[in-house]
Design a protein around this motif. Structure first.
Motif, PDB file in Angstrom:
ATOM      1  N   LEU A 171      39.391  75.479 -20.219  1.00 28.95           N
ATOM      2  CA  LEU A 171      40.316  76.423 -19.586  1.00 28.95           C
ATOM      3  C   LEU A 171      39.690  76.959 -18.314  1.00 28.95           C
ATOM      4  N   THR A 172      40.454  77.005 -17.248  1.00 22.44           N
ATOM      5  CA  THR A 172      39.877  77.456 -15.987  1.00 22.44           C
ATOM      6  C   THR A 172      40.098  78.948 -15.813  1.00 22.44           C
ATOM      7  N   VAL A 173      39.056  79.649 -15.426  1.00 23.62           N
ATOM      8  CA  VAL A 173      39.184  81.082 -15.164  1.00 23.62           C
ATOM      9  C   VAL A 173      39.551  81.307 -13.703  1.00 23.62           C
ATOM     10  N   ASN A 174      38.777  80.719 -12.789  1.00 30.31           N
ATOM     11  CA  ASN A 174      39.094  80.849 -11.362  1.00 30.31           C
ATOM     12  C   ASN A 174      38.912  79.489 -10.688  1.00 30.31           C
ATOM     13  N   PRO A 175      40.010  78.762 -10.486  1.00 27.50           N
ATOM     14  CA  PRO A 175      39.898  77.400  -9.950  1.00 27.50           C
ATOM     15  C   PRO A 175      39.203  77.349  -8.589  1.00 27.50           C
ATOM     16  N   ASP A 176      39.398  78.359  -7.755  1.00 31.09           N
ATOM     17  CA  ASP A 176      38.736  78.351  -6.437  1.00 31.09           C
ATOM     18  C   ASP A 176      37.222  78.405  -6.602  1.00 31.09           C
ATOM     19  N   ILE A 177      36.776  79.284  -7.486  1.00 33.51           N
ATOM     20  CA  ILE A 177      35.329  79.413  -7.690  1.00 33.51           C
ATOM     21  C   ILE A 177      34.781  78.145  -8.344  1.00 33.51           C
ATOM     22  N   ILE A 178      35.538  77.562  -9.260  1.00 32.17           N
ATOM     23  CA  ILE A 178      35.086  76.316  -9.903  1.00 32.17           C
ATOM     24  C   ILE A 178      34.881  75.240  -8.835  1.00 32.17           C
ATOM     25  N   LYS A 179      35.854  75.100  -7.950  1.00 32.77           N
ATOM     26  CA  LYS A 179      35.741  74.063  -6.906  1.00 32.77           C
ATOM     27  C   LYS A 179      34.530  74.317  -6.019  1.00 32.77           C
ATOM     28  N   ARG A 180      34.316  75.585  -5.661  1.00 36.39           N
ATOM     29  CA  ARG A 180      33.171  75.914  -4.801  1.00 36.39           C
ATOM     30  C   ARG A 180      31.848  75.648  -5.519  1.00 36.39           C
ATOM     31  N   GLN A 181      31.823  75.929  -6.806  1.00 37.01           N
ATOM     32  CA  GLN A 181      30.582  75.702  -7.544  1.00 37.01           C
ATOM     33  C   GLN A 181      30.275  74.211  -7.672  1.00 37.01           C
ATOM     34  N   MET A 182      31.320  73.408  -7.824  1.00 37.59           N
ATOM     35  CA  MET A 182      31.093  71.958  -7.855  1.00 37.59           C
ATOM     36  C   MET A 182      30.532  71.512  -6.510  1.00 37.59           C
ATOM     37  N   GLU A 183      31.156  71.972  -5.447  1.00 35.60           N
ATOM     38  CA  GLU A 183      30.720  71.566  -4.106  1.00 35.60           C
ATOM     39  C   GLU A 183      29.295  72.048  -3.843  1.00 35.60           C
ATOM     40  N   SER A 184      29.024  73.280  -4.220  1.00 46.25           N
ATOM     41  CA  SER A 184      27.694  73.851  -4.031  1.00 46.25           C
ATOM     42  C   SER A 184      26.632  73.031  -4.772  1.00 46.25           C
ATOM     43  N   SER A 185      26.960  72.646  -6.002  1.00 43.81           N
ATOM     44  CA  SER A 185      26.013  71.850  -6.790  1.00 43.81           C
ATOM     45  C   SER A 185      25.836  70.461  -6.190  1.00 43.81           C
ATOM     46  N   ILE A 186      26.916  69.913  -5.667  1.00 45.33           N
ATOM     47  CA  ILE A 186      26.826  68.594  -5.035  1.00 45.33           C
ATOM     48  C   ILE A 186      25.876  68.665  -3.843  1.00 45.33           C
ATOM     49  N   VAL A 187      26.026  69.700  -3.017  1.00 41.28           N
ATOM     50  CA  VAL A 187      25.144  69.838  -1.854  1.00 41.28           C
ATOM     51  C   VAL A 187      23.693  69.984  -2.309  1.00 41.28           C
ATOM     52  N   PHE A 188      23.486  70.761  -3.356  1.00 44.67           N
ATOM     53  CA  PHE A 188      22.129  70.960  -3.875  1.00 44.67           C
ATOM     54  C   PHE A 188      21.554  69.631  -4.363  1.00 44.67           C
ATOM     55  N   GLY A 189      22.388  68.866  -5.064  1.00 43.34           N
ATOM     56  CA  GLY A 189      21.951  67.568  -5.578  1.00 43.34           C
ATOM     57  C   GLY A 189      21.698  66.568  -4.458  1.00 43.34           C
ATOM     58  N   LEU A 190      22.536  66.610  -3.431  1.00 40.61           N
ATOM     59  CA  LEU A 190      22.348  65.674  -2.315  1.00 40.61           C
ATOM     60  C   LEU A 190      21.097  66.021  -1.514  1.00 40.61           C
ATOM     61  N   SER A 191      20.836  67.312  -1.342  1.00 43.43           N
ATOM     62  CA  SER A 191      19.607  67.713  -0.645  1.00 43.43           C
ATOM     63  C   SER A 191      18.393  67.126  -1.357  1.00 43.43           C
ATOM     64  N   ALA A 192      18.401  67.238  -2.674  1.00 48.23           N
ATOM     65  CA  ALA A 192      17.274  66.706  -3.457  1.00 48.23           C
ATOM     66  C   ALA A 192      17.224  65.186  -3.337  1.00 48.23           C
ATOM     67  N   ALA A 193      18.394  64.541  -3.436  1.00 49.66           N
ATOM     68  CA  ALA A 193      18.416  63.074  -3.409  1.00 49.66           C
ATOM     69  C   ALA A 193      17.948  62.543  -2.060  1.00 49.66           C
ATOM     70  N   LEU A 194      18.358  63.197  -0.993  1.00 50.38           N
ATOM     71  CA  LEU A 194      18.032  62.693   0.339  1.00 50.38           C
ATOM     72  C   LEU A 194      16.617  63.069   0.768  1.00 50.38           C
ATOM     73  N   PHE A 195      16.201  64.299   0.444  1.00 51.56           N
ATOM     74  CA  PHE A 195      14.960  64.809   1.050  1.00 51.56           C
ATOM     75  C   PHE A 195      13.937  65.397   0.085  1.00 51.56           C
ATOM     76  N   GLY A 196      14.387  65.884  -1.080  1.00 46.40           N
ATOM     77  CA  GLY A 196      13.546  66.789  -1.865  1.00 46.40           C
ATOM     78  C   GLY A 196      12.314  66.143  -2.469  1.00 46.40           C
ATOM     79  N   GLU A 197      11.155  66.672  -2.131  1.00 47.56           N
ATOM     80  CA  GLU A 197       9.920  66.147  -2.711  1.00 47.56           C
ATOM     81  C   GLU A 197       8.765  67.108  -2.456  1.00 47.56           C
ATOM     82  N   ILE A 198       8.174  67.568  -3.545  1.00 48.88           N
ATOM     83  CA  ILE A 198       6.932  68.346  -3.459  1.00 48.88           C
ATOM     84  C   ILE A 198       5.803  67.395  -3.843  1.00 48.88           C
ATOM     85  N   THR A 199       4.834  67.256  -2.968  1.00 54.00           N
ATOM     86  CA  THR A 199       3.703  66.375  -3.274  1.00 54.00           C
ATOM     87  C   THR A 199       2.399  67.167  -3.227  1.00 54.00           C
ATOM     88  N   LEU A 200       1.383  66.621  -3.890  1.00 53.03           N
ATOM     89  CA  LEU A 200       0.077  67.290  -3.924  1.00 53.03           C
ATOM     90  C   LEU A 200      -1.032  66.368  -3.451  1.00 53.03           C
TER      91      LEU A 200
END
Ligand code: FES
Ligand code: FES
Lengths: 714, 157
Positions: A615-644
């Motif tokens: 059940l959706t509580v706030n569809p606008d917020i759900i869509k934004r959270q999906m998009e936000s997570s996608i950007v976070f995931g893409l940042s990691a996929a494209l660039f993210g790396e901590i090395t020692l």
């Protein structure tokens, strides 16, 4: 469907009259608090305050870090309350055991749990208040309650006369608790399921929103701490003379994590810190390198691990397979890099501790910091501000511990601020992991057996974990966070075995948006794509056929494929990839459209996401959270790396720990599956399918199979 | 220590600080205006963007001595300009912010863009906004809001 909650058995609602004549209602989750020292007779999970001026205020115990909880929780209450949405205000609660998260047992925001855990409690709190307001009106009019109903902040009598909630508040507070609370049916929802505007937007547009970084107190000093560049290293000796000679520097004090330079503001504290002379005792981790860790993980993954899940006889099936497939996948350590660098403010007095700042876990903070300061938990007052991003990082306490110890040492309120470099080098990383997959396919290409063996650190067992929380223990030697997403392998496979080997280089690991799913779904969805290729089948159709027993997986997969135009022609050089996942009670599928330049540069053009979060509580917020997570995931996929190297983290700031920017941002479309299931989480589930969808698209575009993040074509 | 005089949001101010102190920390710590944010301290995230004589500037890498005699505008007052007002209204309409921490800088960069370019193309938006990181990933909403703000300014003009 009519939900009736009987409240007579247990006195789990409490009301109290406000000093100014108003109604305050709290809802108690039986057994919500697991801390003995927090024993109170009633533990309201959320408070609602209605005052004579018609102001309806929701007091929210959950932290707002961008995910929209300061809007979603008030929506749940307002729905059942029949409140006028335009009059709703939200207020952050103080740290109080009464606000324990029903899923976690303490007051905290994480695990995409806020709406899932509070879906019923918040609605019940609103519904109880509504019934009491109706009773108050019926009393006033000497009318029958059945002839009255609530609507947009008013109680209306069938004759047409009305009283506002503000007018009724004082009287409602004297009404007995309703014996039965009837919750609305979803078809009657007026607020829930619609896209209410966020309540927290206006102050975020003019600089008036207060984040932890913006806390200002009379007499407050700012501290920047020198911490060991090698994890686990200790201060051998230090000379504070040069630091103390810097303008504005007031104190130099040694605290648990290193040496704090305390000044009249950030800049002087930072310059003072840079002038400090410290000799470090690096300890055991001085020779640690990413290469060494990878080699260790790579050796271990070839051996047997601790069995996390087994069905059928995987090893026998693999040995006798007609067609076998094998692959090793790998991901690095990742920093959260919240936009607001870590910081916290403390004022320590002999018998009290006051804390202010951006935290996901005020409840635990109160307990942990009381131990640090040597006072009782109830002597620790925590004020949660807005959070400039959390992503799991702000579930930790390190910054608050530094603030308490420094304030205690200097006898003044202290704001500890991490320069961005300290934040990136700060050792609260998503664990690196290596996983080996083996599959046996039958003549039709369908899996007969799959064996997965993952190697990595344990968050549940990490030294960072200063408490024992529900579910945060190794079960039979396996860390659930390390194998989540692997043990849920959704594809019909008669023989399946998931193994895990714990190996802990001295690197601090922690929760990072979507936790184990962040790597494990990348592994699984990359490998399933390889299986489809080996079977000579379309990756979408292959998954679809094997997800027959899992309708919600299949539902999002089909919707994403349809909306993305799976199989339809694309511009030359473009290709699509698909991935599907379940996490935090929600199902997500994503289709990536990418192209790869001659220089090997990956361009992500479009991401199409389908989500089934119940059940959706706030569809606008759900869509934004999906998009936000996608950007976070893409940042990691494209660039993210901590090395020692030589025990030291090599990255420091956004120039060498890059994240996605405007010019790299793909088009994103989010489609929500209509559902009557209980709500699932939305803050994290958009992330896991993003990286594998891209990797699978790169394979479709180039024939090159990438099994390691971040993406490198060369 | 030196004394540097300049104006912030139309008010003359004086700061007695070391001359290399970045404008960001003078605004936040000396003047106590916390709307301008600290994100990276090395000019690569845009959170600290302010306007110096109308131009977008990263205040974390601008020594206060460099703004002597100049006019600074911060997010607290940018709504008083036509472009700033249009940007804030469009941001509200699109509910752009998530955590909100980057948004002061985003609004300052977007306002500076619209003040000189009434109809920015996607490429021009990329060029003006790619220095501003948003970890919450609000880029598409920012782009839509900039276009909306541009359209609303045309209507009013
Ligand atoms: S804080 Fe100035 S650009 Fe990041
Ligand atoms: S809104 Fe959170 S960083 Fe941009």
């Amino acid at each position: 469907m009519e939900t009736t909650i009987n409240t007579s058995r247990r006195n789990f609602l409490k009301t109290s009259a406000l000093a100014g004549g108003g109604l305050m209602i709290g809802f108690v989750i039986p057994g919500a608090s697991r801390f003995a020292q927090a024993a109170v007779d009633f533990k309201p999970n959320a408070f609602l305050r209605i005052t004579a001026d018609n102001q309806v205020t929701v007091i929210c115990g959950l932290s707002e870090m961008g995910q929209g909880v300061h809007t979603a929780i008030p929506m749940l209450i307002a729905e059942e309350l029949e409140a006028d949405w335009s009059k709703i205000k939200v207020e952050q609660s103080p740290a109080d055991p009464a606000f324990a998260n029903p899923f976690l047992g303490f007051q905290a925001t994480g695990g995409s749990s806020s709406v899932r855990a509070n879906w019923e409690p918040m609605r019940k709190a609103g519904a109880a208040a509504r019934e009491m307001l109706i009773a108050a009106a019926a009393d006033t009019w000497s009318a029958n309650k059945a002839d009255c109903h609530a609507e947009k902040g008013m109680v209306v009598h069938k004759s047409g006369k009305k009283l506002s909630y503000g007018q009724l508040a004082a009287k409602a507070a004297t009404q007995p608790l309703p014996a039965n609370i009837r919750l609305k049916e979803p078809k009657d929802f007026k607020i829930v399921g619609k896209g209410a505007k966020r309540l927290d937007t206006p102050p975020k547009l003019n600089g008036s929103a207060v984040f932890g970084m913006d806390v200002r107190l009379p007499g407050m000093l700012t501290a920047v701490v020198a911490r060991s560049p090698v994890a686990g290293g200790k201060v051998a000796s230090f000379n504070a003379d040069k630091a103390k000679a810097m303008p504005g520097v007031k104190h130099v004090v040694q605290i648990g994590s290193g040496v704090a330079v305390v000044a009249d503001g950030y800049w002087n504290a930072k310059k003072g810190r840079d002038a400090l002379e410290i000799k470090w005792d690096d300890g055991a981790a001085a020779s640690l390198s990413s290469e060494g860790i990878r080699n260790t993980f790579g050796d271990l993954v070839e051996k047997a691990g601790t069995v996390a899940l087994t069905q059928g006889d995987t090893n026998t099936a693999l040995a006798g397979a007609a067609k076998k497939l094998e692959a090793v996948y790998e991901v690095p350590y990742l920093a959260h890099a919240c936009m607001e660098p870590m910081n916290f403010t403390a004022s320590v007095k002999p018998d009290s501790v006051e804390l202010w700042g951006s935290t996901q876990s005020p409840g635990l903070l109160q307990l942990v910091l009381s131990q640090v300061a040597g006072v009782k938990p109830e002597q620790v007052k925590v004020t949660t501000t807005l959070l400039g991003g959390g992503f799991g990082r702000r579930f930790a306490f390190d910054f608050a511990i530094d603030a308490v110890l420094t304030s205690k040492a200097v006898g003044a309120p202290v704001h500890v601020v991490f320069p961005r470099e300290d934040d990136i080098k700060g050792h609260y990383y998503r664990p690196a992991s290596v996983a080996k997959f083996q599959a046996a396919l039958d003549a039709a290409g369908n899996p007969v057996a799959t064996r997965i063996h993952a190697v990595g650190s344990s968050i549940a067992d990490a030294g960072h974990m200063p408490y024992e929380a529900n579910g945060l223990k190794l079960l039979k030697g396996v860390d659930g966070f390390a194998v989540e997403g692997l043990t849920e392998w959704p594809y019909a496979t008669p023989n399946l075995q998931v193994e895990w080997t714990k190996n802990e280089p001295p690197i601090g690991v922690w929760f990072w948006r979507s936790v184990g799913h962040s790597q494990n779904i990348f592994f699984v969805e990359g490998f399933v794509d390889e299986m489809a290729v080996a079977a000579g089948k379309d990756p979408y159709e292959y998954r679809r056929a094997l997800l027959g027993q899992n309708p919600r997986y299949k539902g999002v997969l089909e919707l994403a494929a349809e909306k993305a135009g799976w199989g339809k022609p694309l511009p030359a050089g473009h290709a699509r990839g698909i991935a599907v996942a379940q996490s935090f009670g929600s199902y997500t599928a994503e289709v990536a459209e990418v192209s790869v330049g001659k220089d090997g540069k990956v361009k992500i053009h479009r991401m199409v996401c389908a989500v089934d979060c119940g059940l959706t509580v706030n569809p606008d917020i759900i869509k934004r959270q999906m998009e936000s997570s996608i950007v976070f995931g893409l940042s990691a996929a494209l660039f993210g790396e901590i090395t020692l190297k030589d025990g030291k983290v090599q990255q420091s700031n956004f120039h060498d720990y890059p994240v996605l920017r405007m010019n790299e941002m793909p088009k994103v479309e989010v489609h929500i599956v209509a559902s009557t299931e209980a709500p699932g989480g939305v803050g994290e589930p958009g992330l896991p399918p993003a990286a594998p969808a891209v990797v699978n698209a790169i394979y479709a575009a180039t024939g090159k199979r990438l099994r390691k993040l971040p993406l490198r074509m060369a | 220590m030196t004394t540097v005089s300049f104006s912030v949001n139309g008010k003359n101010v004086r700061a007695d600080v070391a001359p290399d102190t970045p404008l960001l920390w003078v605004v936040r710590d000396t003047l106590g205006m916390t709307g301008t944010k600290f994100g990276c301290g090395e000019g690569v995230c845009g959170a600290c963007t302010v306007h110096v004589d109308g131009k977008p500037v990263r205040s974390c890498t601008t020594p206060v001595s460099a703004v002597a005699g100049k006019q600074i505008t911060t997010v607290e007052a940018v709504g008083a300009t036509a472009a700033g007002h249009a940007v804030q209204a469009a941001w509200l309409k699109h509910d752009v912010p998530q955590c909100g921490y980057c948004q002061s800088g985003q609004i300052m960069s977007a306002t500076a863009l619209l003040a000189k370019n009434k109809k920015p193309s996607d490429t021009e938006i990329d060029a003006a906004m790619s220095g501003n990181i948003c970890r919450c990933g609000t880029y598409n909403q920012i782009r839509a809001a900039i276009k909306d703000a541009a359209a609303s300014m045309h209507k009013e003009a």
